[in-house]
Design a protein around this motif. Sequence first.
Motif, PDB file in Angstrom:
ATOM      1  N   ARG A   1       0.817  -1.198   0.000  1.00  0.00           N
ATOM      2  CA  ARG A   1       0.000   0.000   0.000  1.00  0.00           C
ATOM      3  C   ARG A   1       0.849   1.245   0.000  1.00  0.00           C
ATOM      4  O   ARG A   1       1.004   1.896   1.004  1.00  0.00           O
ATOM      5  CB  ARG A   1      -0.918   0.011   1.214  1.00  0.00           C
ATOM      6  CG  ARG A   1      -2.023  -0.986   1.061  1.00  0.00           C
ATOM      7  CD  ARG A   1      -3.251  -0.504   1.728  1.00  0.00           C
ATOM      8  NE  ARG A   1      -3.868   0.578   0.973  1.00  0.00           N
ATOM      9  CZ  ARG A   1      -4.908   1.255   1.398  1.00  0.00           C
ATOM     10  NH1 ARG A   1      -5.400   0.982   2.566  1.00  0.00           N
ATOM     11  NH2 ARG A   1      -5.446   2.198   0.682  1.00  0.00           N
TER      12      ARG A   1
ATOM     13  N   CYS B   1      -0.089   3.536  -1.685  1.00  0.00           N
ATOM     14  CA  CYS B   1      -1.068   4.282  -2.451  1.00  0.00           C
ATOM     15  C   CYS B   1      -1.193   5.706  -2.003  1.00  0.00           C
ATOM     16  O   CYS B   1      -0.956   6.043  -0.859  1.00  0.00           O
ATOM     17  CB  CYS B   1      -2.415   3.618  -2.375  1.00  0.00           C
ATOM     18  SG  CYS B   1      -2.900   3.145  -3.988  1.00  0.00           S
ATOM     19  N   PHE B   2      -1.609   6.483  -2.914  1.00  0.00           N
ATOM     20  CA  PHE B   2      -1.667   7.901  -2.606  1.00  0.00           C
ATOM     21  C   PHE B   2      -3.065   8.433  -2.836  1.00  0.00           C
ATOM     22  O   PHE B   2      -3.357   9.032  -3.856  1.00  0.00           O
ATOM     23  CB  PHE B   2      -0.656   8.696  -3.410  1.00  0.00           C
ATOM     24  CG  PHE B   2      -0.616   8.335  -4.879  1.00  0.00           C
ATOM     25  CD1 PHE B   2      -0.247   7.070  -5.293  1.00  0.00           C
ATOM     26  CD2 PHE B   2      -0.927   9.279  -5.855  1.00  0.00           C
ATOM     27  CE1 PHE B   2      -0.188   6.752  -6.638  1.00  0.00           C
ATOM     28  CE2 PHE B   2      -0.865   8.955  -7.203  1.00  0.00           C
ATOM     29  CZ  PHE B   2      -0.497   7.699  -7.583  1.00  0.00           C
ATOM     30  N   ASP B   3      -3.914   8.223  -1.864  1.00  0.00           N
ATOM     31  CA  ASP B   3      -5.193   8.910  -1.891  1.00  0.00           C
ATOM     32  C   ASP B   3      -4.919  10.364  -1.582  1.00  0.00           C
ATOM     33  O   ASP B   3      -4.013  10.685  -0.839  1.00  0.00           O
ATOM     34  CB  ASP B   3      -6.130   8.326  -0.838  1.00  0.00           C
ATOM     35  CG  ASP B   3      -6.483   6.901  -1.207  1.00  0.00           C
ATOM     36  OD1 ASP B   3      -6.718   6.121  -0.278  1.00  0.00           O
ATOM     37  OD2 ASP B   3      -6.491   6.583  -2.395  1.00  0.00           O
TER      38      ASP B   3
END
Lengths: 420, 249
Positions: free
Chosen positions: B8, B10-12
């Motif tokens: 993860r 991830c880049f919200d």
Amino acid sequence: ADIISTVEFNYSGDLLATGDKGGRVVIFQREQENKSRPLSRGEYNVYSTFQSHEPEFDYLKSLEIEEKINKIRWLPQQNAAHFLLSTNDKTIKLWKISERDKRAEGYNLKDEDGRLRDPVRIKELRVPTLKPMDLMVEASPRRIFANAHTYHINSISVNSDYATYLSADDLRINLWHLEVTNRSFNIVDIKPANMEELTEVITAAEFHPQQCNVFVYSSSKGTIRLCDMRSSALCDRHSKFFEEPEDPSSRSFFSEIISSISDVKFSHNGRYMMTRDYLSVKVWDLNMENRPVETYQVHEYLRSKLCSLYENDCIFDKFECCWNGLDSTIMTGSYNNFFRMFERNTRRDTTLEASRESSKSRAILKPRKVCTGGKRKKDEISVDSLDFNKKILHTAWHPTENFIAVAATNNLYLFQDKVN
Amino acid sequence: MFVRGLKRKCFDGEEDIEGTLAGIKAIPSYNLQRQSLLDMSLVKLQLCHMLVEPNLCRSVLIANTVRQIQEEMTQDGTWQMINTQSTGQASLDRLVSTDILCRSSREQAEGKHVPSYGTFSKDFEGDQGQDRSETMSTASSVQAPRNLQSNVWEMENPQENKGNFQKSLDQIFETLENKSPNSVEDLFSEVDNSYYDLDTMLTGMMSNTKMGHCDGLETFSSPTNTASNSNCKSDLNELDHIVEILVES
């Protein structure tokens, strides 16, 4: 019960067909008005169930062909029987659904249970008579339209001439005549000569509701092409090209993916069409190609979650949309078993939930709200609590009345407008 | 809420990242996240090779995303940096096949030398001209699983499909092979050889005529699951990784 993959009312609204992942079709029929049970009008009960498609194996390509029903489209009723088209990835079938409520009795050569009568014992000739029997609904396949699609069929659409229909896969659209199964006519082909150059696919297609020469198809790049079959045999060149210019300020790596159109539907009056992309629904005037006339945000709060949705593949979910009979309200699904309705005149929008807890029989649905940030109010649900496995991809609206059918995974919900 | 199997990174809140792109401090983090997105996309494409019925629309969209990232990387010179470390890919115009990219990005994550961001030709059309010289040296001949569909775009040519899948498999196994000799020995040392015989593994796959999501994969992963040697497990990370994603999808 299997996952529902398509929902469709027939032209009168008396019948509602659902197709599922297991290749089955279930048809519901509306209860007729009944004086002894005044509230029963509006209930839909199972009318017929049949296995439309079976799983197949393509030995040439070593591929399994799923039996999942991608689309069902009804034909307008022309006699006592009902006809519908159902399709999986590769094959379209025309089904006849007919009722049998009488049975012939009094045959000369056979007994009632089918045994042959002893000829010696037959003393007189009699004419068989028709006696009533319990209603039996039979479904039989009348036509099978096969072997015309290399890629997966995503749409079928019956033409307003009631004699032809189109079927669309990722790269091609074919035109069929309902009576002819051994031949179809290719009207759109966007397959590049070199498949490495492929960057765009067809995602949906539909015939115009009144003009039998006009159809549209949408693409994975967020464009819609309107084609006129009178202009040329092969409609590779569009007559109209609908595309909204991109907003440069909101550009991201996911811009193209979320612009991909998952469904396109003409309005009943034929003047507008509606497209569904990942985050919004857009209404287009057929006379204006450069931008939609209305845009409705379905779940804008997901825009900041696109990376996670890409990771778990939810960003590729294909939501459908539908018009009500008057073209005044549009409806589409979302996550967490929510579905949304937008009133075009008042710009009022509602979020409702299709779930067992909130849908007791005859209870009025409570509007839901998603909290996007900051403090969560009492009845609101926060974005992070949404269940992304509960998605409403398929909804249908009765053609004339305010009845809606909402498919939530493997459950079908039917709602109607509050009756006073 | 989401994640299975993938790291993860991830880049919200991606818009924020783009907004601060101008700041030099933000750039490495943007690159990292862009790299993560690229890795994720390539794994998704790689999985497409193994599924029975790849969804063409999804594959096209992922491939377009990959191309977009790579174009951007080319433009802002990141491409060039990585390229200078490579073994001989000079041209920035040629992009590598998805299979090689997938493997190389994992090696990169493990600190290994990155062989290529060479040619990204979509590995969907069976490209006969592509180099097939990367073959297994340790295992005996790898039989091409005939029942498996690998090609994402072109579903019309089973010959090419087999070839492509063979190539994908080759490269996965080559990853194992390319590690240091010690680890390769560890890989095979304490385990019953017949189990790790690739022939056996692949024959097991072949005997599954129905390539449902999990059927063939269970056969594929069973040798790894029953491996008693924990070294094997770590060295087969990539296989497990892919298998895990496949099983859960």
